[in-house]
Design a protein around this motif. Structure first.
Motif, mmCIF file in Angstrom:
data_model
loop_
_atom_site.group_PDB
_atom_site.id
_atom_site.type_symbol
_atom_site.label_atom_id
_atom_site.label_comp_id
_atom_site.label_asym_id
_atom_site.label_seq_id
_atom_site.Cartn_x
_atom_site.Cartn_y
_atom_site.Cartn_z
ATOM 1 N N GLY A 122 46.423 46.648 44.800
ATOM 2 C CA GLY A 122 47.231 46.598 43.579
ATOM 3 C C GLY A 122 47.374 45.193 43.021
ATOM 4 N N THR A 123 46.496 44.296 43.472
ATOM 5 C CA THR A 123 46.513 42.909 42.981
ATOM 6 C C THR A 123 45.402 42.717 41.955
ATOM 7 O OG1 THR A 123 47.309 42.187 45.140
ATOM 8 C CG2 THR A 123 46.415 40.484 43.705
ATOM 9 N N ILE A 124 45.709 41.949 40.934
ATOM 10 C CA ILE A 124 44.690 41.707 39.909
ATOM 11 C C ILE A 124 43.622 40.776 40.485
ATOM 12 C CG2 ILE A 124 44.258 40.668 37.640
ATOM 13 C CD1 ILE A 124 47.114 41.514 36.873
ATOM 14 N N ALA A 125 42.376 41.231 40.413
ATOM 15 C CA ALA A 125 41.275 40.432 40.963
ATOM 16 C C ALA A 125 40.574 39.635 39.870
ATOM 17 C CB ALA A 125 40.272 41.347 41.662
ATOM 18 N N HIS A 126 40.594 40.172 38.645
ATOM 19 C CA HIS A 126 39.873 39.484 37.561
ATOM 20 C C HIS A 126 40.464 39.914 36.211
ATOM 21 C CE1 HIS A 126 36.467 37.599 35.502
ATOM 22 N NE2 HIS A 126 36.453 38.660 34.717
ATOM 23 N N VAL A 127 40.548 38.942 35.318
ATOM 24 C CA VAL A 127 40.990 39.235 33.947
ATOM 25 C C VAL A 127 39.869 38.830 33.006
ATOM 26 C CG1 VAL A 127 42.712 38.773 32.157
ATOM 27 C CG2 VAL A 127 43.397 38.751 34.566
ATOM 28 N N GLN A 128 39.423 39.753 32.200
ATOM 29 C CA GLN A 128 38.361 39.475 31.236
ATOM 30 C C GLN A 128 38.901 39.611 29.822
ATOM 31 O OE1 GLN A 128 35.102 38.586 31.864
ATOM 32 N NE2 GLN A 128 34.763 38.404 29.650
ATOM 33 N N ILE A 129 38.871 38.511 29.087
ATOM 34 C CA ILE A 129 39.279 38.558 27.683
ATOM 35 C C ILE A 129 38.002 38.664 26.857
ATOM 36 C CG2 ILE A 129 40.448 37.302 25.829
ATOM 37 C CD1 ILE A 129 42.038 35.932 28.171
ATOM 38 N N GLY A 130 37.918 39.701 26.045
ATOM 39 C CA GLY A 130 36.684 39.951 25.303
ATOM 40 C C GLY A 130 35.793 40.873 26.109
ATOM 41 N N PRO A 131 34.631 41.180 25.548
ATOM 42 C CA PRO A 131 33.737 42.127 26.240
ATOM 43 C C PRO A 131 33.272 41.576 27.591
ATOM 44 C CG PRO A 131 32.965 41.670 24.009
ATOM 45 C CD PRO A 131 34.050 40.704 24.289
ATOM 46 N N ILE A 132 33.096 42.494 28.513
ATOM 47 C CA ILE A 132 32.623 42.086 29.845
ATOM 48 C C ILE A 132 31.160 42.520 29.970
ATOM 49 C CG2 ILE A 132 33.429 44.227 30.995
ATOM 50 C CD1 ILE A 132 34.188 42.358 33.406
ATOM 51 N N SER A 133 30.370 41.692 30.622
ATOM 52 C CA SER A 133 28.953 42.036 30.780
ATOM 53 C C SER A 133 28.791 42.935 32.003
ATOM 54 C CB SER A 133 28.118 40.765 30.952
ATOM 55 O OG SER A 133 28.431 40.157 32.188
ATOM 56 N N GLU A 134 27.716 43.675 32.012
ATOM 57 C CA GLU A 134 27.438 44.583 33.132
ATOM 58 C C GLU A 134 27.287 43.793 34.430
ATOM 59 O OE1 GLU A 134 24.264 47.305 32.370
ATOM 60 O OE2 GLU A 134 23.998 47.807 34.463
ATOM 61 N N ARG A 135 26.615 42.680 34.309
ATOM 62 C CA ARG A 135 26.362 41.853 35.505
ATOM 63 C C ARG A 135 27.690 41.375 36.102
ATOM 64 N NH1 ARG A 135 22.664 36.432 35.305
ATOM 65 N NH2 ARG A 135 22.952 35.820 37.459
ATOM 66 N N ALA A 136 28.551 40.884 35.245
ATOM 67 C CA ALA A 136 29.841 40.368 35.732
ATOM 68 C C ALA A 136 30.678 41.492 36.336
ATOM 69 C CB ALA A 136 30.594 39.702 34.582
ATOM 70 N N LEU A 137 30.732 42.616 35.627
ATOM 71 C CA LEU A 137 31.558 43.737 36.097
ATOM 72 C C LEU A 137 31.062 44.248 37.452
ATOM 73 C CD1 LEU A 137 33.794 45.847 35.521
ATOM 74 C CD2 LEU A 137 32.051 47.242 34.394
ATOM 75 N N HIS A 138 29.766 44.451 37.544
ATOM 76 C CA HIS A 138 29.203 44.986 38.794
ATOM 77 C C HIS A 138 29.359 43.975 39.926
ATOM 78 C CE1 HIS A 138 26.578 48.292 36.761
ATOM 79 N NE2 HIS A 138 27.825 48.249 36.323
ATOM 80 N N GLY A 139 29.221 42.713 39.593
ATOM 81 C CA GLY A 139 29.372 41.673 40.615
ATOM 82 C C GLY A 139 30.782 41.687 41.201
#
Lengths: 174, 198
Positions: free
Chosen positions: B171-188
């Motif tokens: 339940g801890t935030i691991a990543h915050v993405q402002i704007g679109p997220i790329s597939e590579r970043a999300l999957h990583g």
């Protein structure tokens, strides 16, 4: 015959008036006019650009919201019902005149009245205390110092004589 | 010439009058403090910072769109998803950049859905017909809900859409993405969380 004609005219006028007032939002073909949409939209604010009423907002989000207003008016909802829908779905913050409930009720309506009452109460207490002090104070010189001859001169004769005597004593010494 | 002539002063005010004055003064200060506290609280609420990586993810309740529920439930709380990795994506049908990642999010959901990863879409200040049309246009099948009363976006202090918060199993935030997220970043990020078991 004249009576029948008069009745017909009255009924026709009433019918016309009712027809004009009952569904002001709908044009003849049942389409909601832009004016009717904007009449509601001006009371709702843009969700993404601050301080911009919906009726003059150029963004796509506002255009979608105006479409939703149009749809709801065409479904027979009243302007108030449309505003309530938007407040329910998007929060009271989107309304130009938020309803008097929750924090806005306290901050905008209750607190100013309470503060005003406290202020009036304090001021009246202060005035009555001041009046009581003035009534109980002796009619005398309030402050008499050597650096205040004018105050002494305006005070009672005994004090003035004493002051003059002291001045003369000082002059003789000098 | 510095000598001071005896001073005659008014007698002190009546004790009861003084007492009442003291109480009204106290009441005034209490009222002012209450007003300041209320104003401060309001300011804190409006200027709260976006929850960052490493902080607990604020919990919230969702009322899903028909056909877009989570495990067949029309209502759910983020806390119910504890133990799973959650990809929380804020979007809107009027948002151009959201369209850039819509297909990728759906494909990623299909890839990870059986590995303990939940994708959640929150439609931010969008109209229901447009939201549903958007979901249909991109064949989105993962759980989606409207941001009722903008309660969720206020908790996450988003400044626009799209924004994506990736929440780990605790339940801890691991990543915050402002704007679109790329597939590579999300999957990583997801692979990393799956790999560490967190």
């Amino acid at each position: 015959m004249k009576t029948y004609r008069l009745r017909f005219v009255i009924v026709a006028i009433l019918g016309l008036a009712l027809g004009l007032t009952a569904v002001p939002a709908l044009a003849q073909d049942g389409v909601v006019s832009d004016d009717a949409v904007n009449a509601v939209a001006k009371d709702i604010y843009c969700p993404v650009c601050e301080n911009t009423p919906l009726d003059v907002c150029p963004t796509q989000a506002c255009a979608d919201w105006r479409d939703l207003i149009r749809t709801q008016l065409s479904e027979g909802k009243s302007p108030q019902e449309v505003r309530e829908y938007f407040a329910q779905i998007y929060g009271d913050g989107v309304l130009a005149n938020p309803p008097r409930r929750g924090l806005s009720l306290i901050v905008l309506w209750i607190l100013p009245v309470v503060l005003l009452l406290v202020g009036v109460l304090l001021f009246s207490r202060y005035l009555s205390d001041l009046r009581a002090q003035t009534a109980s104070a002796p009619r005398a010189v309030t402050v008499m110092t050597a650096s205040a001859p004018t105050a002494v001169a305006k005070s009672d004769p005994a004090a003035r004589d004493d002051y003059v005597a002291r001045v003369e004593q000082e002059l003789q010494k000098g | 010439m510095q000598e001071t002539v005896p001073t005659t002063q008014a007698p002190p005010a009546e004790p009861s009058a003084r007492r009442s004055l003291r109480w009204t003064t106290l009441a005034m200060w209490a009222g002012l403090l209450a007003l300041l506290a209320l104003t401060g609280w309001g300011l804190l609420r409006t200027t709260a910072e976006r929850p960052a990586a490493g902080q607990p993810a604020p919990t919230f309740e969702m009322q899903f769109y028909d056909g877009y529920g989570w495990e067949g439930r029309p209502l759910a709380d983020l806390a119910d998803m504890h133990g799973q990795i959650v990809v929380l994506n804020f979007w809107a049908s009027w948002c151009v950049e959201c369209r850039l990642e819509a297909d990728m999010l759906e494909n990623s959901w299909r890839k990870y859905r059986d590995q303990g990863v939940v994708f959640l879409g929150i439609a931010h200040v969008d109209t229901e017909p447009k939201s549903l049309a958007y979901l249909s246009e991109f064949n989105i099948t993962y759980p989606n809900a409207p941001d009722l009363g903008t309660a969720v976006s206020r908790k996450y202090e988003i400044t626009g859409v799209p924004e994506t918060f990736i929440i780990d199993r605790t339940g801890t935030i691991a990543h915050v993405q402002i704007g679109p997220i790329s597939e590579r970043a999300l999957h990583g990020i997801i692979d990393g969380l799956l790999g560490q078991g967190g």
